[in-house]
Design a protein around this motif. Structure first.
Motif, short mmCIF file in Angstrom:
data_model
loop_
_atom_site.label_atom_id
_atom_site.label_comp_id
_atom_site.label_asym_id
_atom_site.label_seq_id
_atom_site.Cartn_x
_atom_site.Cartn_y
_atom_site.Cartn_z
N GLN A 1 18.18 -45.47 10.72
CA GLN A 1 18.89 -45.14 12.31
C GLN A 1 17.54 -44.99 13.25
N ARG B 1 17.53 -47.18 16.56
CA ARG B 1 17.39 -46.48 17.91
C ARG B 1 16.27 -46.62 18.71
N GLU B 2 15.07 -46.43 17.93
CA GLU B 2 13.82 -46.54 18.86
C GLU B 2 13.08 -47.69 19.20
N HIS C 1 26.12 -50.42 24.67
CA HIS C 1 25.85 -49.40 23.49
C HIS C 1 27.02 -49.39 22.39
N ARG D 1 28.08 -50.11 19.74
CA ARG D 1 27.30 -50.26 18.29
C ARG D 1 28.53 -50.10 17.27
N THR E 1 21.91 -51.37 22.42
CA THR E 1 21.47 -50.94 21.16
C THR E 1 22.51 -51.85 20.25
#
Lengths: 418, 418
Positions: free
Chosen positions: A209, A213-214, B191, B193, B216
């Motif tokens: 995760q 995300r990063e 976003h 997800r 994301t």
């Protein structure tokens, strides 16, 4: 971080040399890497001992220590995996599609290497070798971030592999580690847009995760498996029990192990008492719904389940168990809770199997077989670099082909678009 | 944003209905959508007039107004594209790989829909229809964010399409717009997800970069094309000139149009004066290096090039031109400046063509053909939803197959892993 960008730039340059290397060159390098690892065994075991010492004083669990530990015998097994890779066909150059168009343009869509593959994983030195081998065979340079727990082992292994490549006339920089730059180095790898073509995180859910995300480079999510086994009313219960035990206990702590059992109410009375007793014999703690608890024999280790249990990937000798009203409720439960890795139906009913296969949206769907078969080696793909639970690019076990991309090559003779 | 998440959840639910629909059902829906668009033509043209009025008062350029404008004739062309989609084979259900393993396990890797496709694009109402059609045919629900400039047109179009789906017994929520929630809605889509399986941005470089940075959910980058044509010393110069003119001028403002010409020094004296004169006749401004400037005839429109010119995707009647010492320098220039979309070599030398094909790392490589052929329709894929310039999942024109993923289906008879 300039150092990690420099590593990635060197990887990119080295990858260009490898992209046009033929299979014989790559296979010879894989054999050289295997031989070099075995020859350097004592040096690797010594470095590994330092990692193990550090792990013990940091209170590392016995399970993790076991995954970290290397011996000359284990190194030989790891080296054999490289030799097996050499025996696999080369994915590079495969013509995926091709035709001649009405206007005479000749098209081929060819499989070509990605370029630079990044790999972020946890303390398992065998992954260092596997990843290097898979990347090399598929024509890619690899940048490895193996985590501090195995840093000494990985440092020696990467050095040995790079030297073996150089000896075979290939750039040693095809295999580089960025362990020396710690967490900031890992973050820099996640941000190396334009240099890293794909990043594969392999490890626990937290690690994966964080990377998803990063990272700004393309990522393939791997491995979280909240895996379900559904025993339908028409299941052959004599088959169902061994499949369930295999799925749960043949190896715990792996992503394709079963975490939840769903049982059709019609066969719950017959199946669950026997199944729960066998699970107890195998040391499994059952987290059951009310109906399951009511059917549990005295000797079974049973505790009440909460929603948290339906969501969990135990990776341990625990199993959530629920009685469902039928196929619809089973599919609905899986839709709500599954991580999309692997689910199995045990049934003799053709329509039930077909609906389950069509409506369950997971990377792999098993009919009357253990979920443990979702594995690159078991499915005949050769080695695997991880098991993708995303839908983009790769889904399920990722072998050599999944480490490549394609290129359209179009031949004309003065063709212009009208 | 709760509203956009609710839209995405409805799309996910609707997508499950579509995932198991057969081809006949989907094709009938495509025809119904086409018929409904034509029937609603006057209403769509009226809404479009409101968009055009707003565009004019906001000072929109003539080019953009032209892309935005709809007439009954244009609507009929757009509807025909849906009918052509109906005629294409269904990608869903294709067996990508399959075998029976030595242990008797029967494997199939099947093509299945992604689920929910998000699309963020700019003021072109035809993209609304194309995206809805491609998503439907590939078994996916689609969520559209079309930009404020075409909001009135898109609102009516989406309504018409959804009603046509309902009439054919499919959920209208397979095609939804989130234009009503403006920029915050678009961000919420990026976003979402777990609900949006893939997001495709289509438009200018700024739009695409924003989506890649912000999202994301999985994204496929499309379309930026800094496209090169290399005229080798052995090129058939009689072919080279028409190919160059076609690549640059057949349509400007598209991602597969040429932006840089590289000429081998050995033929620069012979080729460039003629080429520069023809480019000038076609209204092209050349941004040349020193050698090019020295060879320019009087009538040519030539200005000195800077590094900025090598990097630019002009999308206009401009072309950067550089004389190179040979194949190596051409490949090196392309490595440094290309966006990895399409490059062409014009040559009669087999080895030069093979090196160029092998060493240029772009989605499409042309030999003796115009770069304008990098297009789903031209390459025989049928319609396209965009041209991917990334290496993950899809590279080059993305047709129906690229809007699908795969699923492993494994049949056993009580198989457990030893």
């Amino acid at each position: 971080m300039a150092e990690v960008r420099a590593v990635a730039e060197r990887a990119k340059t080295a990858s260009r040399r490898l992209a046009t290397a033929d299979r014989a060159t790559k296979d010879a390098a894989l054999h050289a890497m295997a031989d070099a690892l075995v020859a350097a065994g004592p040096r690797i075991v010594e470095a590994n001992a330092a990692d193990l010492d550090r792990g013990r004083s940091n209170g590392m669990s016995q399970g993790l220590l076991d995954r970290l530990a290397l011996s000359q015998e284990r190194i030989e097994v790891i080296a054999d995996a490289l030799r097996e890779l050499a025996a696999l066909p080369d994915p590079v150059g495969e013509v995926v599609r091709g035709q001649t168009l009405p206007n005479g343009l000749r098209l081929r869509q060819l499989r070509v290497p990605m370029g630079v593959v990044g790999m972020i994983y946890e303390a398992r030195p065998n992954v260092t070798v596997d990843a290097a081998g898979l990347a090399l065979k598929s024509g890619n340079a690899v940048i490895l971030r193996g985590g501090s727990a195995a840093a000494s082992s990985n440092q020696v292994i990467v050095q040995v592999l790079a030297e073996a490549l150089e000896e075979r006339g290939l750039p040693g920089r095809l295999v580089q580690s960025i362990d020396a730059w710690g967490r900031p180095g890992a973050v820099a790898l996640m941000h190396a847009r334009g240099l890293v073509d794909v990043l594969v995180p392999r490890g626990g859910a937290d690690l994966i995760q964080t990377v998803v995300r990063e990272a700004t480079v393309p990522v393939i999510e791997t491995g979280v498996g909240n895996v379900h086994v559904f025993v339908d009313e028409s299941a052959d219960l004599d088959q169902a029990l061994p499949i369930l035990l295999n799925a749960k206990t043949q190896r715990v702590g792996v992503c394709n192990a079963a975490e939840t059992l769903l049982v059709h109410r019609e066969v719950a009375d017959e199946f669950l008492p026997i199944a729960l007793a066998s699970l107890a014999d195998a040391g499994v703690t059952v987290h059951g719904d009310e109906e399951t608890l009511a059917l549990a024999p005295e000797e079974a280790a049973v505790v009440p389940a909460t929603d948290d249990d339906w969501a969990r990937e135990y990776l341990s000798l625990d199993l959530a168990v629920r009685v469902v009203s039928g196929l619809d409720e089973a599919i609905e439960h899986i839709r709500r809770w599954s991580s999309g890795h692997t689910e199995a139906i045990l049934t003799r009913d053709l329509r039930a199997s077909e609906r389950f296969v069509a409506e369950v949206d997971s990377a792999a769907v098993m009919v009357n077989a253990s979920t443990r078969f979702t594995d690159g080696g078991q499915l005949g793909l050769g080695a695997e670099i991880g098991i993708s639970t995303q839908k983009l690019h790769a889904r399920g076990p990722m072998g050599l082909a999944e480490l490549t991309t394609t290129k359209w090559v179009v031949h004309g003779d003065g063709h212009v678009r009208p």
